[in-house]
Design a protein around this motif. Sequence first.
Motif, PDB file in Angstrom:
ATOM      1  N   ASP A   1      -5.695 -10.286  -7.441  1.00  0.00           N
ATOM      2  CA  ASP A   1      -5.968  -9.400  -6.694  1.00  0.00           C
ATOM      3  C   ASP A   1      -5.558  -9.722  -5.363  1.00  0.00           C
ATOM      4  N   GLN A   2      -5.621 -11.162  -5.020  1.00  0.00           N
ATOM      5  CA  GLN A   2      -5.100 -11.554  -3.692  1.00  0.00           C
ATOM      6  C   GLN A   2      -3.668 -11.877  -3.642  1.00  0.00           C
ATOM      7  N   MET A   3      -3.113 -12.265  -4.934  1.00  0.00           N
ATOM      8  CA  MET A   3      -1.763 -12.378  -5.261  1.00  0.00           C
ATOM      9  C   MET A   3      -0.931 -10.903  -4.941  1.00  0.00           C
ATOM     10  N   MET A   4      -1.760  -9.875  -5.580  1.00  0.00           N
ATOM     11  CA  MET A   4      -1.069  -8.361  -5.446  1.00  0.00           C
ATOM     12  C   MET A   4      -1.014  -8.029  -3.750  1.00  0.00           C
ATOM     13  N   ASP A   5      -2.159  -8.355  -3.099  1.00  0.00           N
ATOM     14  CA  ASP A   5      -2.205  -7.890  -1.568  1.00  0.00           C
ATOM     15  C   ASP A   5      -1.076  -8.840  -0.945  1.00  0.00           C
ATOM     16  N   TYR A   6      -1.090 -10.166  -1.398  1.00  0.00           N
ATOM     17  CA  TYR A   6      -0.094 -10.873  -0.596  1.00  0.00           C
ATOM     18  C   TYR A   6       1.664 -10.445  -0.714  1.00  0.00           C
ATOM     19  N   ILE A   7       1.728 -10.265  -2.083  1.00  0.00           N
ATOM     20  CA  ILE A   7       3.226  -9.908  -2.235  1.00  0.00           C
ATOM     21  C   ILE A   7       3.511  -8.542  -1.792  1.00  0.00           C
ATOM     22  N   GLU A   8       2.486  -7.552  -1.702  1.00  0.00           N
ATOM     23  CA  GLU A   8       2.897  -6.369  -1.138  1.00  0.00           C
ATOM     24  C   GLU A   8       3.148  -6.616   0.404  1.00  0.00           C
ATOM     25  N   GLU A   9       2.610  -7.557   0.865  1.00  0.00           N
ATOM     26  CA  GLU A   9       2.716  -7.782   2.342  1.00  0.00           C
ATOM     27  C   GLU A   9       4.297  -8.492   2.491  1.00  0.00           C
ATOM     28  N   LEU A  10       4.604  -9.267   1.539  1.00  0.00           N
ATOM     29  CA  LEU A  10       5.953  -9.850   1.579  1.00  0.00           C
ATOM     30  C   LEU A  10       7.013  -8.952   1.482  1.00  0.00           C
ATOM     31  N   LEU A  11       6.647  -7.886   0.381  1.00  0.00           N
ATOM     32  CA  LEU A  11       7.631  -6.877  -0.080  1.00  0.00           C
ATOM     33  C   LEU A  11       7.903  -6.076   1.204  1.00  0.00           C
ATOM     34  N   ARG A  12       6.717  -5.573   1.903  1.00  0.00           N
ATOM     35  CA  ARG A  12       7.019  -4.717   3.086  1.00  0.00           C
ATOM     36  C   ARG A  12       7.926  -5.350   3.962  1.00  0.00           C
ATOM     37  N   SER A  13       8.181  -6.492   4.136  1.00  0.00           N
ATOM     38  CA  SER A  13       8.872  -7.046   5.160  1.00  0.00           C
ATOM     39  C   SER A  13      10.491  -7.355   4.365  1.00  0.00           C
ATOM     40  N   ASN A  14      10.348  -7.736   3.275  1.00  0.00           N
ATOM     41  CA  ASN A  14      11.605  -8.060   2.661  1.00  0.00           C
ATOM     42  C   ASN A  14      11.793  -7.420   1.018  1.00  0.00           C
ATOM     43  N   PRO A  15      11.970  -6.136   1.049  1.00  0.00           N
ATOM     44  CA  PRO A  15      11.759  -5.440  -0.200  1.00  0.00           C
ATOM     45  C   PRO A  15      13.097  -5.588  -1.066  1.00  0.00           C
ATOM     46  N   ASP A  16      13.888  -6.500  -0.785  1.00  0.00           N
ATOM     47  CA  ASP A  16      15.075  -6.765  -1.720  1.00  0.00           C
ATOM     48  C   ASP A  16      14.876  -7.899  -2.384  1.00  0.00           C
ATOM     49  N   GLN A  17      13.795  -8.952  -2.112  1.00  0.00           N
ATOM     50  CA  GLN A  17      13.981 -10.402  -2.837  1.00  0.00           C
ATOM     51  C   GLN A  17      13.123  -9.713  -4.060  1.00  0.00           C
TER      52      GLN A  17
END
Lengths: 941, 173
Positions: A249-265
């Motif tokens: 669950d922590q991972m999912m939150d964290y990756i969502e955060e990353l994807l918001r700022s870098n949706p192409d990675q």
Amino acid sequence: MVSKMATKMKPVDNSVNERRLRPIYDWLDNGNNKKALQEAEKVLKKQPNLQCARVLKALAMVRLGKSEEAQTILKEVQMEEPCEDATLQAMAICYRETHRPELTCQIYEAAVRKDPTNEEFLSHLFMGYVRIGDYRKQQQTAMALFKVKPKNPYYFWAVMSILMQAYVNDDTVCLTITLPLAERMIKKFVEEKKIEAEAEVQLYLMVLEKQKKYQEALEVLQGSLSEKLAPGMIETKKGEYLRQMKRWDQMMDYIEELLRSNPDQWNYYNFYMEALFELAATNVDVVGRAKTFLIYLVEQERIKSVNKLRGPYLAMLLFWQQLQQRNFDASAVFGNFREFAQEYVEIMGDKPCAFQDLRPFVNSLPPDQVTEFLGCISPSVGLDHSSLQSPNTVKQICRHLLHIQLNRFLGQHDLLSREEKIKLSQELWGHYLRTKSLNVGLLATDFRPNDGYALLAAHLLLDTWNNDPVVLDKCLLLLETALANSPANYHLKLLVTRVYTLAGYGRAAFQRYESLDVKYIQLDSLGHLLCRPLISMGLPYAASPLLSSTLRFYTTHARETSECLISAYKFGSFGKIPEFTQFCQRLDSSAHFASSTTERMLLDLLLDSSSHAKLVQSASGMFADPDKDQPDWKTCVDNRDCGVFVSWDPPAKNSREDMVKTTFKDEVKFAQLRNRLVHSLIATVSLSPNWQNEVQETKNSVNGQRIKEPKNKIVLQRLLGEIRLLLTEFKSESFMSHNQFSVQSPPPPRLYTYVENGSLEPLLILMDIVAKGQCHAIGSNDILGFERALSQVIESAQLSVPSEGFWRYYTRLERVYNAVETLCLCVLIVSTMHAIIKTSNASIKKKKKKGDATSDDANSGVEQFSTLIRCITSSIGKVELLFEQHNVQVSFSQMNLTDMDVAEGAEDITAEIKYKLSQSPMLEMKSLLADKLKLLETCNL
Amino acid sequence: MTTLRPFTCDDMFRFNFVNLDPLTETYGLTFYLQYMAHWPEYFQLTEAPGGEIMGYIMGKAEGHATNWHGHVTALSVAPDYRRLGLAAKLMCGLEEISEKKAAYFVDLFVRVSNTVAINMYKNLGYIIYRTVLEYYSGSPDEDAYDMRKSLSRDVDKLSVVPLTHPVRPEDIE
């Protein structure tokens, strides 16, 4: 540069020496080793004991090929335990150039004993240990360095050396002692606030990761130390640690955060899916959450007018695929795959990468949705498919090609009959010709947008190949025409190289392969495309330099890599150290390396043996050791880049992975068989009476002693046994049929025809005679067996020759070459037998004169030996006759190309191809046979 | 839809879609390994969802005092993956690292004939700082543009005042 070292000499008492030595350094740097040697001798006349001058003399000698003498000088100097920097460095260069890095360690060990606080010596000693990979001694030396000069890098060199011990010995000791020690050492520095560089933090993370202490590692990332880390690293590492700790669950939150700022990675999406579905196993609600989130990302792109990112769209496809694969009701959760795929095609369909992007996902499309999917993307092309209308813009070409590629990938081409395939291929070729006018404003180095039509047309034609050489000729015409318009397109070059190979047009294949400018690491990853196939196509002389440059690459890489390892320590790139070490190993265990080494040796025997004396010379020059000169076959690795061929074939038909695995396995088997063969041949030749003379001549310059004759006989018998075992093993397996090889699969291994032809049988019988010491009294059963075995090899060559000529079929040509090679190797063995018989006859005659013997053995031996020679001679004649029956020129001119409207320039292209083929592929085989026939003539008793 | 990640040794076995392109040079191992050993963070590649290598950038940090700068040694994208903004993305990453290293500017050399690349760099904010005569050997030799973009540390933009005269390759610092 050697001269750089000169400036490091202590100036006070050495200024005179430096002035005297300077010219030697200069000559060495300029590559004039002869002058350097003379200059060194001049200095030594004045100061016979000057160590540095003696070593520089040795260095000049090493470079002049006088290694033996150089070694003597170096040994003497080493005994004196030099303690002067310039001398030591010059010695280190000598050892590096003679591949004796362990001696460098010895001289610096001695220097350090005399001068234990010399930072320079200690540092050289550390690097010396790095070169030989002695991690424990590295650790000790680094700590000694740190005690002399408490600099951070030295301390962390020690830590890294400890970590490397853990990489090598992954056992309990390393978990309970080694790694905790490394961790404690770093912690001490952290607590004392002594951490200075990013490298040190990275090493800390590496030590924690190796112990699976991810929580601690995560804390490092969240603490003040992370400020030292490069951007990007923290994000990826944090995701990885959360994953390792299964904190989904922590991972999912964290990756969502990353994807918001870098949706192409893209790798974030993979992380995301893993976390999501781990959670979904217990809580289905997250699927809905993910859907909302991913749609949010797509919406962000939808509102953009330009520069839309592909990531969010493809992420939807990935999501759909994952749902499907994990037995969720994808359409209920997601809606239709079609919708998002269609939108993706709308946006990205005019880019050449669209197919590669879609490939992984379209793969999972259920069969009943294929037609619907293809139908829905069809309008985006904007062409009337029924009227054969061609695109008007470059973007439209891309869309059209994507449509055809997807059709092919989704199995639509498999549904076509042979005639329909040919028709479609012609249509595509028509599109190619009609869109040529759109290729404007391009550089010679640009791909042409319509190249894809030519490639697809060729692939369709190749579907209909079925061993019909005319199909290949047509393909060549298309591809060569396209290449003339688009000379930089390597997809075309690769395919044309392969088609020439399949057709057995070795020289033309070679020419196209050369235009790819394959070098360095590519010799390893792409060499398989042509290196060995050239030999199969009867071009051993052409293959020879290719093998040499390949081997040069393999033999220099170790030295290069070890120098780079040293750099990695110097610059604190600790993460690269295990990576470089593994890379070096990967090159060393390359199957292509093993195969090239063996084929090179075989070619040396084959091509460099115009007389028996020469044969002995080249065989003894190899200093072969049958036990040491073979890799561990089980650990051979496959470094071929088999993905280099573009393909739009459906995954099931392609089954590239199976093909890659099987061909690799069989290439290794072949290399193993050939390795044992070359050593048996050398062992056979070593029994020649000429071998001893040869050895005496070279004894001075060669280190090491010759094995005595009887021992070699035993070696030979053992090797022959090994070959027989391998053959029995291989014969019991079923080989792939040549029809299974598609154009994109690796070339068919030679093992198949080689074993089927019984290529080795005649050689085994002959070598057996030598091994048993029966050359002067060959048993009649052996003669009969040999005749039978040889005629089987010749017959399978004859059978492989169809009326229109064997050069248009790779594997048939291979069978012919197998026969040629077997015949030539027979001659080499016979020339050895001849030398043995002659010597023993001479001694019998001597005995006869003395009246000790009255036997007629010698005479009957002569008779049987002559039978052997006659059998080989007549077989050579049969093969030569095969060559006479065919004329290459015929082939291409007979091609029925009228159904391919090649348009203007077709005649030129045809003429060019014909010119390429005009050099008969039989030329090299003919000259090889002629050469061996001459040798055979000298063997008459 | 790209994975941007550090270049590793194993990538050399399968960078052929990029390197078979005639304008991309394949160097000896030492070249790649030394860059990895010395400036690992400056050697990045982009990977497609299917795992194909789409392109990579090699760079380094060098120079003293106000000449401390990031340098682009090689930047190459496979032909099938061009016009997707990958080069810009890779350049952006290199600039970011150079910022972090407190460099004054980023520079690169490009053939004067390579208008596509020159325009791309201009769009990314690079200017032609100077011309280097006969920088690329060949027949005939070709001039290079030394292009630059200043970073935040160069507050007064002193690094991007173009030279008025061309220089010889041996005069480059």
